[in-house]
Design a protein around this motif. Sequence first.
Motif, PDB file in Angstrom:
ATOM      1  N   SER A   1      52.158  39.376  33.791  1.00 43.88           N
ATOM      2  CA  SER A   1      52.826  38.391  34.657  1.00 43.88           C
ATOM      3  C   SER A   1      52.554  36.976  34.162  1.00 43.88           C
TER       4      SER A   1
ATOM      5  N   ILE B   1      51.404  33.479  33.245  1.00 44.21           N
ATOM      6  CA  ILE B   1      50.837  32.848  32.046  1.00 44.21           C
ATOM      7  C   ILE B   1      50.486  33.899  30.992  1.00 44.21           C
TER       8      ILE B   1
ATOM      9  N   ASP C   1      46.557  44.883  31.776  1.00 44.22           N
ATOM     10  CA  ASP C   1      46.712  44.411  33.154  1.00 44.22           C
ATOM     11  C   ASP C   1      46.273  45.500  34.117  1.00 44.22           C
TER      12      ASP C   1
ATOM     13  N   ASP D   1      41.093  47.405  35.007  1.00 42.62           N
ATOM     14  CA  ASP D   1      40.598  46.424  35.980  1.00 42.62           C
ATOM     15  C   ASP D   1      39.452  45.672  35.305  1.00 42.62           C
TER      16      ASP D   1
ATOM     17  N   CYS E   1      43.495  36.091  30.922  1.00 44.96           N
ATOM     18  CA  CYS E   1      44.370  35.408  31.889  1.00 44.96           C
ATOM     19  C   CYS E   1      44.301  36.061  33.274  1.00 44.96           C
TER      20      CYS E   1
ATOM     21  N   TYR F   1      37.758  30.429  44.593  1.00 44.11           N
ATOM     22  CA  TYR F   1      38.535  30.248  43.355  1.00 44.11           C
ATOM     23  C   TYR F   1      37.948  29.102  42.518  1.00 44.11           C
TER      24      TYR F   1
ATOM     25  N   LYS G   1      36.349  29.383  38.750  1.00 44.22           N
ATOM     26  CA  LYS G   1      36.952  28.688  37.604  1.00 44.22           C
ATOM     27  C   LYS G   1      35.974  27.694  36.971  1.00 44.22           C
TER      28      LYS G   1
ATOM     29  N   GLY H   1      47.130  23.157  35.375  1.00 39.34           N
ATOM     30  CA  GLY H   1      47.278  22.483  36.672  1.00 39.34           C
ATOM     31  C   GLY H   1      48.121  23.349  37.582  1.00 39.34           C
TER      32      GLY H   1
ATOM     33  N   ILE I   1      51.334  25.506  37.809  1.00 38.30           N
ATOM     34  CA  ILE I   1      52.258  26.177  36.894  1.00 38.30           C
ATOM     35  C   ILE I   1      53.151  27.146  37.678  1.00 38.30           C
TER      36      ILE I   1
ATOM     37  N   THR J   1      54.476  30.276  38.470  1.00 38.73           N
ATOM     38  CA  THR J   1      54.252  31.709  38.230  1.00 38.73           C
ATOM     39  C   THR J   1      54.250  32.414  39.594  1.00 38.73           C
TER      40      THR J   1
HETATM   41  P1  NAD Z   1      49.923  35.880  38.072  1.00 36.99           P
HETATM   42  O1  NAD Z   1      49.570  36.334  39.431  1.00 36.99           O
HETATM   43  O2  NAD Z   1      51.353  35.693  37.711  1.00 36.99           O
HETATM   44  O3  NAD Z   1      49.255  36.834  36.967  1.00 36.99           O
HETATM   45  C1  NAD Z   1      47.959  37.318  37.081  1.00 36.99           C
HETATM   46  C2  NAD Z   1      47.906  38.697  36.429  1.00 36.99           C
HETATM   47  O4  NAD Z   1      46.546  39.150  36.485  1.00 36.99           O
HETATM   48  C3  NAD Z   1      48.763  39.750  37.156  1.00 36.99           C
HETATM   49  O5  NAD Z   1      49.572  40.440  36.234  1.00 36.99           O
HETATM   50  C4  NAD Z   1      47.722  40.684  37.776  1.00 36.99           C
HETATM   51  O6  NAD Z   1      48.160  42.026  37.892  1.00 36.99           O
HETATM   52  C5  NAD Z   1      46.558  40.536  36.803  1.00 36.99           C
HETATM   53  N1  NAD Z   1      45.295  40.937  37.418  1.00 36.99           N
HETATM   54  C6  NAD Z   1      44.847  40.636  38.665  1.00 36.99           C
HETATM   55  N2  NAD Z   1      43.666  41.222  38.885  1.00 36.99           N
HETATM   56  C7  NAD Z   1      43.336  41.902  37.752  1.00 36.99           C
HETATM   57  C8  NAD Z   1      42.239  42.725  37.376  1.00 36.99           C
HETATM   58  N3  NAD Z   1      41.232  42.969  38.222  1.00 36.99           N
HETATM   59  N4  NAD Z   1      42.243  43.268  36.134  1.00 36.99           N
HETATM   60  C9  NAD Z   1      43.269  43.045  35.266  1.00 36.99           C
HETATM   61  N5  NAD Z   1      44.348  42.288  35.589  1.00 36.99           N
HETATM   62  C10 NAD Z   1      44.375  41.726  36.813  1.00 36.99           C
HETATM   63  O7  NAD Z   1      49.127  34.509  37.895  1.00 36.99           O
HETATM   64  P2  NAD Z   1      49.226  33.342  36.796  1.00 36.99           P
HETATM   65  O8  NAD Z   1      49.625  32.123  37.517  1.00 36.99           O
HETATM   66  O9  NAD Z   1      49.963  33.783  35.603  1.00 36.99           O
HETATM   67  O10 NAD Z   1      47.669  33.191  36.465  1.00 36.99           O
HETATM   68  C11 NAD Z   1      47.100  33.522  35.204  1.00 36.99           C
HETATM   69  C12 NAD Z   1      45.752  32.827  35.121  1.00 36.99           C
HETATM   70  O11 NAD Z   1      45.956  31.421  35.148  1.00 36.99           O
HETATM   71  C13 NAD Z   1      44.828  33.151  36.286  1.00 36.99           C
HETATM   72  O12 NAD Z   1      43.501  33.248  35.819  1.00 36.99           O
HETATM   73  C14 NAD Z   1      44.974  31.939  37.186  1.00 36.99           C
HETATM   74  O13 NAD Z   1      43.829  31.733  37.981  1.00 36.99           O
HETATM   75  C15 NAD Z   1      45.143  30.849  36.152  1.00 36.99           C
HETATM   76  N6  NAD Z   1      45.768  29.629  36.662  1.00 36.99           N
HETATM   77  C16 NAD Z   1      47.038  29.648  37.170  1.00 36.99           C
HETATM   78  C17 NAD Z   1      47.588  28.460  37.622  1.00 36.99           C
HETATM   79  C18 NAD Z   1      48.972  28.377  38.188  1.00 36.99           C
HETATM   80  O14 NAD Z   1      49.350  27.294  38.677  1.00 36.99           O
HETATM   81  N7  NAD Z   1      49.768  29.424  38.150  1.00 36.99           N
HETATM   82  C19 NAD Z   1      46.847  27.276  37.566  1.00 36.99           C
HETATM   83  C20 NAD Z   1      45.572  27.305  37.043  1.00 36.99           C
HETATM   84  C21 NAD Z   1      45.041  28.495  36.582  1.00 36.99           C
END
Ligand code: NAD
Length: 250
Positions: free
Chosen positions: A10, A12, A31, A64, A92, A158, A162, A189, A191, A193
């Motif tokens: 998913s 990022i 994933d 996991d 990620c 969270y 982080k 920041g 994003i 998603t």
């Molecule tokens: P997302 O929810 O689209 O993707 C996260 C993915 O992680 C999903 O596919 C999910 O199935 C997988 N996942 C969750 N728990 C898991 C586990 N225990 N084992 C394996 N996979 C697991 O989120 P995203 O926005 O793409 O986030 C990706 C990363 O970027 C995350 O670490 C998030 O904290 C970080 N982030 C996101 C943002 C944002 O604005 N979207 C900002 C800062 C940081």
Amino acid sequence: MFSPISGAGSGIGRAVGVRLAAEGATVAACDLDGAAARETVRLLGGPGSHEGAPRGAHAAFQADVSEAGAVRRLLDQVQACFSRPPSVVVSCAGITRDEFLLQMSEDDWDKVIAVNLKGIFLVTQAAAQALVSSGCPGSIINISSIVGKVGNVGQTNYAASKAGVVGLTQTAARELGRHGIRCNSVLPGFIKTPMTQKVPQKVLDKVTGMIPVGHMGDPEDVADVVAFLASEDSGYITGASVEVTGGLFM
Ligand code: NAD
């Protein structure tokens, strides 16, 4: 380049898979949601599941990252599939369980720390062990968040996870540099998603108004920076925390 990516089903993580594949990497998309990981591999033109995949092709893995045994099995499967240790490892996988500090349950705290912080510890450690024992160089890239630096209302769990990722990654950079392994974290920041799709529109509008470039980021904006940190163009960068925020909270 051979690159396992956690959370690759998913947002990022998927964008990172697409970008690194475009750079010529063979991607191991990992994933919790195995079907989502297989979908990412299909987007890359691969066969989906690692079972029966031709050696060296993009492949999907279900795991996991918060479970030590699952991460060990994952690294074993990935290495068996590609016959070598990974050269670029990107973590990620991440979750949110938002609640105000005064009401946050122990379970919400534990779950977020387990996936976002312990998960990155387990993947970083397993990848580093594989690289050190094979004598191969590598680049480990961990996705943190700007929230780990500045905090965010409703996200004590969270933000703590982080911030922990930054400290973990800097320490890994200090310990592994002499083995030719670089470790960097990326702090996105706001994003677009599935993770931020849950945020109420009023909050999205408010935060967007605070971003100097005037809009939320795309997953590809983060993937571009990951690709740089994966490449030899960043060969003298380790222990860095690179913010990808459009200037939010500079
Ligand atoms: P997302 O929810 O689209 O993707 C996260 C993915 O992680 C999903 O596919 C999910 O199935 C997988 N996942 C969750 N728990 C898991 C586990 N225990 N084992 C394996 N996979 C697991 O989120 P995203 O926005 O793409 O986030 C990706 C990363 O970027 C995350 O670490 C998030 O904290 C970080 N982030 C996101 C943002 C944002 O604005 N979207 C900002 C800062 C940081």
